[in-house]
Every structure is written in C-alpha cells, then in structure tokens.
Design an enzyme around this catalytic site. Structure first.
Site, PDB file in Angstrom:
ATOM      1  CG  ASP A   1      -6.045  37.977   7.777  1.00 28.90           C
ATOM      2  OD1 ASP A   1      -4.923  38.494   8.366  1.00 28.90           O
ATOM      3  OD2 ASP A   1      -6.509  39.458   6.877  1.00 28.90           O
TER       4      ASP A   1
ATOM      5  CG  ASP B   1      -1.770  34.208  13.950  1.00 25.42           C
ATOM      6  OD1 ASP B   1      -0.334  34.095  13.054  1.00 25.42           O
ATOM      7  OD2 ASP B   1      -3.142  34.793  13.618  1.00 25.42           O
TER       8      ASP B   1
ATOM      9  CG  HIS C   1      -3.313  34.024   9.706  1.00 25.04           C
ATOM     10  ND1 HIS C   1      -3.581  35.165  10.896  1.00 25.04           N
ATOM     11  CD2 HIS C   1      -4.487  34.958   9.071  1.00 25.04           C
ATOM     12  CE1 HIS C   1      -3.884  36.473  10.409  1.00 25.04           C
ATOM     13  NE2 HIS C   1      -4.245  36.172   9.178  1.00 25.04           N
TER      14      HIS C   1
END
Length: 297
Positions: free
Chosen positions: A119, A246, A275
């Site tokens: 991320d 995701d 995710h």
C-alpha cells in the site's frame, strides 16, 4: 501486560500476538517507533506498512522471517502506530514522509536491504529505492504500486478518499477487518485501534488518501515522475505479490511488470485474499520473503 474489556466485560490482552520489543529513534524532529528482530549481520528485510495499519500488520510474518535467519526492521510510518503523530496537517506531504523514512534507513545504517512494501509503504519505499538503488538488494511489492500522472483512480479508492475526508469517526480495526477475506477477531481489531487514543491522532489517515489525487492529476508531482524515470532502469530483483480480490490495487502488478526491468523472470504471484494480504496469507508471505532473499542474497 495491560488488559482491555470487551463489551461483555471479558478481559483480553492488548496487542496479543505482537510480542516484539519496541525501539525508538529520533528522525527529522520526530520519534519513529520500529521493530528490530533477528541477528545483526543477517540479510535485512525492511517491512513498510500501509494505511491505516502499522507494524502490527506484520506480527504473523516477522517470526517466520526471523526463524529463516533474517534480520527484520519494521518501522511505523509518521502518524501511525507508536511513532509520533504530528497534529499539523502541513507535516503530511509526500516528500516529507519519504525524507523521514529515508533518514530512518540511513540513521540505522541499513544496507543490502530486501524491501517488502504494502500500500503506502510501496509508494514511499519505491521512491526511496529509486533515489538510493545501491542500498537495496531487491523489492517485493504487495498490493501496492507507485501511481503515475494521468492514471485513473478506481471508484473503490475514491470512496475511501471520501470516507477519510468526511467521516467524523474512523474505526481503524473495523476498516482493516472489512479489507480482509478471513475477518479479524475482536482482539485483532483492538490491536489496530490501539495506537490511536483519539480521533485527532488519525490525521495521517485522513490526509494520505487525498495525496493520491495530487500524484495522478496532470502533470503530477515532479518527484513521482523522476522516480518513475529511475524505476524504469531498476534492474535488481523486483517481485510482485498481489491479491485476487483487492479492488484498490487490482491491476497494479501489471503496470510494475511492464515498466520495471527487475520484474523480468521473477515468479510473480497472485494469492487468495483481499487488500490486507498480511492478514489473509501471512504464512505464504513469510515463505515468499524467505525464498526471495535466499535466491537473491
């Protein structure tokens, strides 16, 4: 160990499953909290978390890495975990976050780093690696990539941006639970809530999603464009490990694989999960890190 009461009155330990010793270091005027496990001198794995997580995200991966003979460093980004959370919104801009983590790496004298980034950790980590390729031996990008100017932002992420900007309450544990496939226990959700004593301390969670708009709009942020120019020459091992479910990062691995030379001939993987793959497939990720280091050290 401190205890917290659940709604039915039952007591449970805070940060269960996260027995790592806390370390702190002053960087760029703030205190950064980090985990340092494993033998000094062993291959170094740097774990960079995403939003709205913290090093707790890696609690089930760190023991696997250490048992494999690796040295693990897992910092909390500024505004997250046990690191300082400046309440000045002007603190949270891309170049500042990159400078803090870059200075953290240099201050700890880390070198020959194997980066595992997720991320926002991937955004920050890739920029640092592009600026300092000599410090890195390889990169694993997990459900994270470096956006570029003109890139379309998916609806799911635009909804996340809207939520972080306008919601009066950000339930961190519940948000991460929603972004997993297996679902988190109440104790695990409380572990994610733990570092934030009030809503004001969640300032970074509110600001960082909005920065993606600045990156992707034309002409974008100059530092990002410069980073991509360097990444297109990055020929050290670069592995992508993404989820099959995701909505945030879906397709990002294809961008990385098409533009970064180091991705060639790597055993890229798509694992079952959402995710926060660290929650859905921690054992698989730990073993992937082990094998990646073994192949490339």
């Amino acid at each position: 160990m401190s205890l917290k009461k659940s709604k039915n009155g039952e007591k449970y330990p805070l940060l269960s499953g996260y027995p790592c010793k806390s370390n702190f270091i002053g960087v760029e005027g703030i205190q950064i909290h980090y985990i340092a496990e494993g033998e000094i001198g062993s291959p170094t794995v740097l774990l960079l978390h995403g939003v709205p997580g913290w090093s707790y995200t890696y609690r089930n991966i760190i023991p696997i890495c250490v048992a494999s003979g690796l040295r693990v460093i897992a910092p909390d980004l500024p505004g997250f975990g046990k690191s300082d959370k400046p309440l000045d919104k002007n603190f949270y801009y891309l170049e500042k976050l990159v400078t803090v983590i870059e200075s953290f790496i240099l201050k700890l004298n880390l070198e020959r780093i194997f980066l595992f980034s997720h991320d926002w950790g991937a955004i920050i980590g890739m920029i640092i690696a592009a600026k300092n390729p000599v410090l890195f031996s390889g990169i694993i990008a997990c459900n994270g990539f470096l956006p570029m100017a003109g890139q379309m932002i998916p609806l799911s992420f635009r909804l996340w941006q809207w939520f972080t900007q306008y919601s009066p309450y950000i339930p961190v544990g519940k948000i991460i639970n929603f972004a997993t496939s297996r679902g988190l226990s109440k104790v695990e959700q409380a572990g994610y809530d733990y570092p934030f004593s009030n809503e004001r301390e969640k300032i970074a969670i509110r600001i960082l999603p909005g920065l993606i708009r600045e990156i992707t709009k034309e002409p974008g942020i100059p530092a990002i464009n410069k980073c991509w120019n360097e990444l297109k020459k990055f020929d050290k091992p670069f592995l992508t490990v993404f989820s099959n479910n995701d909505p945030i990062s879906r397709g990002g691995e294809k961008i990385l694989q098409s533009l970064i030379p180091g991705t060639r001939d790597q055993p890229h993987m798509v694992l079952k999960g959402s995710h926060f793959l660290q929650e859905d497939a921690p054992t698989e990720l730990g073993l992937i890190i082990r094998e990646f280091v073994k192949r490339n050290k």
